[in-house]
Design a protein around this motif. Structure first.
Motif, mmCIF file in Angstrom:
data_model
loop_
_atom_site.group_PDB
_atom_site.id
_atom_site.type_symbol
_atom_site.label_atom_id
_atom_site.label_comp_id
_atom_site.label_asym_id
_atom_site.label_seq_id
_atom_site.Cartn_x
_atom_site.Cartn_y
_atom_site.Cartn_z
ATOM 1 N N LEU A 27 2.044 1.264 -0.846
ATOM 2 C CA LEU A 27 1.178 0.216 -1.382
ATOM 3 C C LEU A 27 2.021 -0.891 -1.999
ATOM 4 N N ARG A 28 3.009 -0.518 -2.772
ATOM 5 C CA ARG A 28 3.867 -1.509 -3.433
ATOM 6 C C ARG A 28 4.618 -2.349 -2.412
ATOM 7 N N ALA A 29 5.095 -1.730 -1.326
ATOM 8 C CA ALA A 29 5.811 -2.479 -0.281
ATOM 9 C C ALA A 29 4.880 -3.483 0.398
ATOM 10 N N ALA A 30 3.643 -3.079 0.649
ATOM 11 C CA ALA A 30 2.677 -3.980 1.282
ATOM 12 C C ALA A 30 2.344 -5.158 0.366
ATOM 13 N N ILE A 31 2.216 -4.896 -0.920
ATOM 14 C CA ILE A 31 1.939 -5.974 -1.878
ATOM 15 C C ILE A 31 3.135 -6.919 -1.957
ATOM 16 N N ASP A 32 4.334 -6.367 -2.015
ATOM 17 C CA ASP A 32 5.542 -7.192 -2.115
ATOM 18 C C ASP A 32 5.750 -8.050 -0.865
ATOM 19 N N ALA A 33 5.246 -7.607 0.288
ATOM 20 C CA ALA A 33 5.398 -8.351 1.536
ATOM 21 C C ALA A 33 4.450 -9.546 1.623
ATOM 22 N N ASN A 34 3.474 -9.621 0.735
ATOM 23 C CA ASN A 34 2.492 -10.708 0.759
ATOM 24 C C ASN A 34 2.622 -11.510 -0.546
ATOM 25 N N PRO A 35 3.178 -12.724 -0.477
ATOM 26 C CA PRO A 35 3.404 -13.500 -1.714
ATOM 27 C C PRO A 35 2.140 -13.770 -2.528
ATOM 28 N N ARG A 36 1.023 -14.033 -1.869
ATOM 29 C CA ARG A 36 -0.209 -14.304 -2.608
ATOM 30 C C ARG A 36 -0.715 -13.040 -3.302
ATOM 31 N N ALA A 37 -0.604 -11.905 -2.634
ATOM 32 C CA ALA A 37 -1.020 -10.638 -3.243
ATOM 33 C C ALA A 37 -0.096 -10.304 -4.417
ATOM 34 N N ARG A 38 1.174 -10.561 -4.243
ATOM 35 C CA ARG A 38 2.142 -10.272 -5.311
ATOM 36 C C ARG A 38 1.847 -11.114 -6.550
ATOM 37 N N ARG A 39 1.459 -12.368 -6.353
ATOM 38 C CA ARG A 39 1.143 -13.244 -7.482
ATOM 39 C C ARG A 39 -0.017 -12.665 -8.295
ATOM 40 N N THR A 40 -1.057 -12.199 -7.623
ATOM 41 C CA THR A 40 -2.186 -11.585 -8.332
ATOM 42 C C THR A 40 -1.752 -10.268 -8.961
ATOM 43 N N PHE A 41 -0.972 -9.487 -8.223
ATOM 44 C CA PHE A 41 -0.508 -8.189 -8.706
ATOM 45 C C PHE A 41 0.216 -8.307 -10.046
ATOM 46 N N LEU A 42 0.993 -9.349 -10.208
ATOM 47 C CA LEU A 42 1.769 -9.521 -11.435
ATOM 48 C C LEU A 42 0.895 -9.776 -12.660
ATOM 49 N N THR A 43 -0.367 -10.094 -12.461
ATOM 50 C CA THR A 43 -1.282 -10.347 -13.583
ATOM 51 C C THR A 43 -2.109 -9.121 -13.958
ATOM 52 N N LEU A 44 -1.979 -8.038 -13.217
ATOM 53 C CA LEU A 44 -2.859 -6.881 -13.403
ATOM 54 C C LEU A 44 -2.533 -6.052 -14.643
ATOM 55 N N GLY A 45 -3.580 -5.570 -15.274
ATOM 56 C CA GLY A 45 -3.454 -4.660 -16.403
ATOM 57 C C GLY A 45 -3.485 -3.215 -15.928
ATOM 58 N N ARG A 46 -3.428 -2.306 -16.870
ATOM 59 C CA ARG A 46 -3.368 -0.878 -16.540
ATOM 60 C C ARG A 46 -4.592 -0.375 -15.779
ATOM 61 N N MET A 47 -5.773 -0.869 -16.121
ATOM 62 C CA MET A 47 -6.984 -0.399 -15.434
ATOM 63 C C MET A 47 -6.919 -0.710 -13.938
ATOM 64 N N ASN A 48 -6.494 -1.917 -13.593
ATOM 65 C CA ASN A 48 -6.394 -2.288 -12.189
ATOM 66 C C ASN A 48 -5.248 -1.556 -11.496
ATOM 67 N N LEU A 49 -4.139 -1.373 -12.181
ATOM 68 C CA LEU A 49 -3.027 -0.626 -11.588
ATOM 69 C C LEU A 49 -3.451 0.811 -11.296
ATOM 70 N N PHE A 50 -4.148 1.423 -12.251
ATOM 71 C CA PHE A 50 -4.641 2.780 -12.032
ATOM 72 C C PHE A 50 -5.611 2.811 -10.850
ATOM 73 N N ALA A 51 -6.526 1.839 -10.796
ATOM 74 C CA ALA A 51 -7.532 1.801 -9.725
ATOM 75 C C ALA A 51 -6.876 1.634 -8.355
ATOM 76 N N LEU A 52 -5.849 0.799 -8.259
ATOM 77 C CA LEU A 52 -5.145 0.625 -6.984
ATOM 78 C C LEU A 52 -4.504 1.938 -6.533
ATOM 79 N N GLY A 53 -3.788 2.577 -7.449
ATOM 80 C CA GLY A 53 -3.130 3.838 -7.111
ATOM 81 C C GLY A 53 -4.122 4.935 -6.780
ATOM 82 N N PHE A 54 -5.195 5.023 -7.551
ATOM 83 C CA PHE A 54 -6.197 6.060 -7.319
ATOM 84 C C PHE A 54 -6.854 5.882 -5.957
#
Length: 93
Positions: A27-54
């Motif tokens: 998942l992290r590699a796919a996010i890092d490969a997309n600059p727009r997704a990475r920009r949003t990813f860098l703003t995420l809090g713990r709830m969203n990080l947990f939800a992505l992983g779950f």
């Protein structure tokens, strides 16, 4: 009662420990490969990080996992999140 005997803390421990480092590598590699997704990813809090992983780890098949990762990356690339992030004073339009 739940707070007194530790069940409360145990229930929320996975969310409190969520971080960019705890996300699945694919998942992290796919996010890092997309600059727009990475920009949003860098703003995420713990709830969203947990939800992505779950949501990624909850998939039963490799094909389902790949499809879910593609959908999550597309969502992030659109600037969307699973859980609305709290706005700060500087975020107002």
């Amino acid at each position: 009662a739940a707070r007194a005997d530790g069940r409360w803390a145990a229930a929320y421990a996975p969310i409190r420990s969520a971080s960019a480092e705890t996300l699945p590598a694919d998942l992290r590699a796919a996010i890092d490969a997309n600059p727009r997704a990475r920009r949003t990813f860098l703003t995420l809090g713990r709830m969203n990080l947990f939800a992505l992983g779950f949501r990624t780890n909850n998939m039963k098949t490799a094909a389902g996992r790949a499809k879910k990762i593609a959908a999550l990356v597309a969502m992030l690339a659109r600037g969307e999140t699973i859980v609305p992030e709290k706005r700060t004073r500087g975020d107002r339009p």
